[in-house]
Design a protein around this motif. Structure first.
Motif, PDB file in Angstrom:
ATOM      1  N   LYS B  35       0.857  -1.195   0.000  1.00  0.00           N
ATOM      2  CA  LYS B  35       0.000   0.000   0.000  1.00  0.00           C
ATOM      3  C   LYS B  35       0.887   1.237   0.000  1.00  0.00           C
ATOM      4  N   ARG B  36       0.562   2.169  -0.914  1.00  0.00           N
ATOM      5  CA  ARG B  36       1.413   3.352  -1.031  1.00  0.00           C
ATOM      6  C   ARG B  36       1.261   4.291   0.155  1.00  0.00           C
ATOM      7  N   SER B  37       2.291   5.094   0.394  1.00  0.00           N
ATOM      8  CA  SER B  37       2.250   6.092   1.459  1.00  0.00           C
ATOM      9  C   SER B  37       2.238   7.481   0.857  1.00  0.00           C
ATOM     10  N   SER B  78       1.242   8.808   5.819  1.00  0.00           N
ATOM     11  CA  SER B  78       0.156   7.855   6.038  1.00  0.00           C
ATOM     12  C   SER B  78       0.001   6.920   4.861  1.00  0.00           C
ATOM     13  N   LYS B  79      -0.328   5.682   5.189  1.00  0.00           N
ATOM     14  CA  LYS B  79      -0.588   4.659   4.172  1.00  0.00           C
ATOM     15  C   LYS B  79      -1.978   4.881   3.586  1.00  0.00           C
ATOM     16  N   ILE B  80      -2.120   4.649   2.314  1.00  0.00           N
ATOM     17  CA  ILE B  80      -3.422   4.777   1.665  1.00  0.00           C
ATOM     18  C   ILE B  80      -3.875   3.384   1.271  1.00  0.00           C
ATOM     19  N   PHE B  81      -4.985   2.921   1.898  1.00  0.00           N
ATOM     20  CA  PHE B  81      -5.411   1.532   1.738  1.00  0.00           C
ATOM     21  C   PHE B  81      -6.455   1.357   0.648  1.00  0.00           C
ATOM     22  N   TYR B 180      -9.506  -9.535   9.333  1.00  0.00           N
ATOM     23  CA  TYR B 180      -9.449  -8.594  10.452  1.00  0.00           C
ATOM     24  C   TYR B 180      -9.470  -7.185   9.888  1.00  0.00           C
ATOM     25  N   LYS B 181     -10.233  -6.318  10.574  1.00  0.00           N
ATOM     26  CA  LYS B 181     -10.394  -4.943  10.119  1.00  0.00           C
ATOM     27  C   LYS B 181      -9.969  -4.005  11.229  1.00  0.00           C
ATOM     28  N   PHE B 182      -9.580  -2.817  10.892  1.00  0.00           N
ATOM     29  CA  PHE B 182      -9.221  -1.808  11.885  1.00  0.00           C
ATOM     30  C   PHE B 182     -10.028  -0.560  11.625  1.00  0.00           C
ATOM     31  N   ILE B 183     -10.354   0.132  12.711  1.00  0.00           N
ATOM     32  CA  ILE B 183     -11.143   1.342  12.578  1.00  0.00           C
ATOM     33  C   ILE B 183     -10.309   2.414  11.877  1.00  0.00           C
ATOM     34  N   ASN B 184      -8.989   2.392  12.088  1.00  0.00           N
ATOM     35  CA  ASN B 184      -8.097   3.341  11.427  1.00  0.00           C
ATOM     36  C   ASN B 184      -6.901   2.607  10.848  1.00  0.00           C
ATOM     37  N   PRO B 185      -7.054   1.981   9.680  1.00  0.00           N
ATOM     38  CA  PRO B 185      -5.940   1.216   9.113  1.00  0.00           C
ATOM     39  C   PRO B 185      -4.693   2.074   8.882  1.00  0.00           C
ATOM     40  N   ALA B 186      -4.899   3.379   8.644  1.00  0.00           N
ATOM     41  CA  ALA B 186      -3.753   4.264   8.416  1.00  0.00           C
ATOM     42  C   ALA B 186      -2.869   4.352   9.659  1.00  0.00           C
ATOM     43  N   GLY B 187      -3.408   3.966  10.813  1.00  0.00           N
ATOM     44  CA  GLY B 187      -2.620   4.015  12.052  1.00  0.00           C
ATOM     45  C   GLY B 187      -1.783   2.776  12.276  1.00  0.00           C
ATOM     46  N   ASN B 194       5.921  -6.923   4.126  1.00  0.00           N
ATOM     47  CA  ASN B 194       4.487  -6.774   3.839  1.00  0.00           C
ATOM     48  C   ASN B 194       3.596  -6.842   5.070  1.00  0.00           C
ATOM     49  N   LEU B 195       4.178  -6.734   6.268  1.00  0.00           N
ATOM     50  CA  LEU B 195       3.386  -6.929   7.487  1.00  0.00           C
ATOM     51  C   LEU B 195       3.112  -5.602   8.184  1.00  0.00           C
ATOM     52  N   PHE B 196       1.970  -5.571   8.866  1.00  0.00           N
ATOM     53  CA  PHE B 196       1.600  -4.421   9.698  1.00  0.00           C
ATOM     54  C   PHE B 196       1.330  -4.915  11.112  1.00  0.00           C
ATOM     55  N   VAL B 197       1.605  -4.082  12.116  1.00  0.00           N
ATOM     56  CA  VAL B 197       1.209  -4.432  13.485  1.00  0.00           C
ATOM     57  C   VAL B 197       0.283  -3.347  14.025  1.00  0.00           C
ATOM     58  N   ARG B 198      -0.574  -3.733  14.974  1.00  0.00           N
ATOM     59  CA  ARG B 198      -1.542  -2.791  15.529  1.00  0.00           C
ATOM     60  C   ARG B 198      -0.832  -1.759  16.403  1.00  0.00           C
ATOM     61  N   THR B 199      -1.406  -0.570  16.504  1.00  0.00           N
ATOM     62  CA  THR B 199      -0.882   0.465  17.392  1.00  0.00           C
ATOM     63  C   THR B 199      -2.072   1.068  18.138  1.00  0.00           C
ATOM     64  N   GLU B 200      -1.771   1.975  19.050  1.00  0.00           N
ATOM     65  CA  GLU B 200      -2.836   2.721  19.737  1.00  0.00           C
ATOM     66  C   GLU B 200      -3.724   3.423  18.711  1.00  0.00           C
ATOM     67  N   ALA B 201      -3.082   3.963  17.680  1.00  0.00           N
ATOM     68  CA  ALA B 201      -3.819   4.756  16.692  1.00  0.00           C
ATOM     69  C   ALA B 201      -4.746   3.903  15.831  1.00  0.00           C
ATOM     70  N   SER B 202      -4.338   2.677  15.555  1.00  0.00           N
ATOM     71  CA  SER B 202      -5.157   1.864  14.645  1.00  0.00           C
ATOM     72  C   SER B 202      -6.388   1.304  15.350  1.00  0.00           C
ATOM     73  N   GLY B 203      -6.299   1.148  16.670  1.00  0.00           N
ATOM     74  CA  GLY B 203      -7.382   0.500  17.407  1.00  0.00           C
ATOM     75  C   GLY B 203      -7.219  -1.009  17.346  1.00  0.00           C
ATOM     76  N   ASP B 204      -8.125  -1.729  18.022  1.00  0.00           N
ATOM     77  CA  ASP B 204      -8.011  -3.182  18.065  1.00  0.00           C
ATOM     78  C   ASP B 204      -8.584  -3.803  16.803  1.00  0.00           C
ATOM     79  N   PRO B 205      -8.042  -4.988  16.436  1.00  0.00           N
ATOM     80  CA  PRO B 205      -8.576  -5.665  15.255  1.00  0.00           C
ATOM     81  C   PRO B 205     -10.004  -6.146  15.484  1.00  0.00           C
ATOM     82  N   ILE B 206     -10.820  -6.088  14.443  1.00  0.00           N
ATOM     83  CA  ILE B 206     -12.205  -6.581  14.496  1.00  0.00           C
ATOM     84  C   ILE B 206     -12.235  -7.825  13.614  1.00  0.00           C
TER      85      ILE B 206
END
Lengths: 243, 266
Positions: B35-37, B78-81, B180-187, B194-206
């Protein structure tokens, strides 16, 4: 001829204006890629010397700065495809709740934070027309924003973006603007449309800014050359008395 | 010294960062699921300069003071999804997500990461893993490869192993693939590979099943290409270079003006 340094001071004052002009233009240029940035203009004024001497001194007019108004002309819109990027086409500003009170921005690059609130890139809350934070916890439906700023999640109307316009604003860093109280800013009606998936580019025009750079530099040089000539004239008049 | 020197320098620095981000996008134009930034900028603080000065009696205007800005700074990258296009590969374990959601991956030594890159393989124990050998979560184990004919994955995440057992064709249902979805994937924080990890900004995975509740559907035999648009990146490159150049002119102008000051006294 008595020593007269007055013209040198007038020229020096002009030189200061040229440097201020360069400072303003270079800040505009530095922000040529800043979304929602509005360029500033240096406005100058002329001031006659106070009447403390003979009439001839009225010939001296000092160039002085007056103010740096924000030029709120429209910037170009670019497509970003991000759902929470908004651009305002027309007048007005988005309202953002910061720790230091409500500020206004044209930079509509927003995100949802971990709690689902719509925030800007500094983490401050974007406000709706009731002046409340906007929380969208729903992740199953698309967020759609209409031209008038109304936000839909799926088919549900969840409020409207607050957009306010003022007669005069001043820049407050981090893409924020605040009403300029020194100029008795009042709220004025805004004609706008909100574009989702777009950002507004800065309204700095590279060509004009380059011209202003050249202008500031040459103006400064002219003052410098005149100062040097005046200095040489004074020198000559000093030498006349020598035996 | 003239303030514009530093103001223009901040502009050049911002464009350098912009260039770094653009070249990273271009470098990953063929990376699966990339995903581009985008680099975003904000103006720096403003100095208020007041001019008390004496005004003559016949002069009614009063200078109200000027504001000199100090330049620009990076606000975020920021990443653009947006969705990348799907490429047909016909490999059984290439799975693309059409729509929102991430695959969950178990990192070695604990911890979880999320990815859009669905180029999976089977390791020596029969687990479905990423090219780096990290297991897909929930784990899918495909035992006894000698009887396996094919693996079928439905758009809603059901996984079937079709086997040939003594001339009989049997179908075995395996673990479902979850998204799994995030409320703020850009976070999300990108950690490479190719991996992402959750942060405070992204919120918890759904967690959810593919093809339901706004989760994307799975496409077996396809891979998601990067969402980098090379033409757009080239344009951004041009814009960044010219902005860099134009800011250098600000420095040159300030320098020339200082030279003028230096030659005032001959």
């Amino acid at each position: 001829m008595a020593l007269n340094f007055q013209p040198i001071y007038v020229l020096a004052s002009g030189g200061e204006r040229a440097i201020e002009n360069l400072n303003v233009v270079s800040n505009n240029l530095a922000n040529i890629n800043t979304p929602g940035f509005k360029k500033l203009m240096l406005r100058e004024m002329s001031q006659y010397l106070p009447e403390n001497k003979g009439d001839s001194s009225h010939l001296f007019v000092f160039p002085r700065f007056n103010d740096t108004p924000v030029m709120t002309t429209q910037g170009n819109l670019i497509k970003t495809d991000s759902i929470l990027d908004f651009a305002i086409f027309g007048d007005g500003f988005f309202a953002v709740e910061t720790p230091n009170g409500i500020k206004y921005t044209r930079n509509g690059h927003f995100l949802r934070n971990g709690e689902g609130y719509i925030v800007d890139s500094n983490g401050n809350y974007v406000l709706n027309s009731q002046g409340k934070r906007i929380q969208i916890a729903d992740t199953t439906h698309q967020i759609k924003v209409l031209n008038d700023g109304t936000i839909y999640v799926g088919t549900e109307n969840v409020g409207k973006l607050m957009i306010k316009n003022f007669s005069a604003v001043r820049p407050d860093s981090e893409s924020y603007y605040i009403p300029d109280t020194q100029k008795n800013a009042v709220e004025i009606p805004a004609k706008y449309s909100v574009k989702q998936g777009y950002l507004e580019q800065s309204n700095v025009n590279g060509i004009k800014a380059m011209i202003e750079l050249i202008n500031a530099q040459r103006r400064f040089e002219i003052y410098g050359n005149l100062m040097r000539s005046l200095d040489q004239m004074e020198q000559k008049s000093n030498e006349i008395g020598r035996a | 010294m003239i303030r514009a020197l530093w103001t223009s320098a901040s502009g050049m620095q911002a464009q350098q960062t912009n260039l770094d981000v653009i070249s990273h996008n271009i470098a990953n134009v063929n990376t699966v699921g990339f995903k581009r930034s985008r680099a975003n900028f904000e103006d720096l603080i403003y100095q208020d300069i007041k001019d008390p000065g004496v005004m003559s009696s016949n002069e009614t205007r009063v200078p109200s003071g000027i504001q000199i800005g100090l330049g620009v700074k990076l606000s975020d990258v920021s990443k653009i999804f947006t969705q990348g296009s799907l490429i047909k590969t016909d490999k059984q374990l290439d799975i693309a997500i059409q729509g929102e959601g991430f695959f969950k991956i178990e990192l070695p030594g604990g911890g979880e990461a999320y990815t859009r890159a669905g180029n999976f393989q089977i390791d020596n124990e029969g687990y479905v893993v990423t090219p780096n050998g990290y297991r897909l979560s929930p784990n899918i184990q495909i035992a006894s490869p000698e009887t396996l004919i094919s693996i079928n994955i439905s758009p809603n995440g059901k996984v079937y192993a079709v086997r040939n057992e003594g001339g009989q064709q049997t179908v075995e249902e395996l673990t479902d693939i979850k998204l799994y979805k995030f409320i703020n994937p850009a976070g999300l924080k990108a950690i490479g590979e190719n991996l992402f990890v959750r942060t405070e900004a992204s919120g918890d995975p759904i967690e959810g099943d593919p093809n339901t509740d706004g989760f994307g559907k799975l496409a077996q035999g396809f891979l998601e290409a990067s969402n980098v648009n090379i033409v757009e990146e080239m344009v951004n490159l041009i814009v960044a270079q010219r902005a860099y150049e134009i800011n250098s002119k600000g420095i040159i102008t300030a320098d020339e003006m200082l030279r003028t000051v230096g030659t005032l006294k001959s």
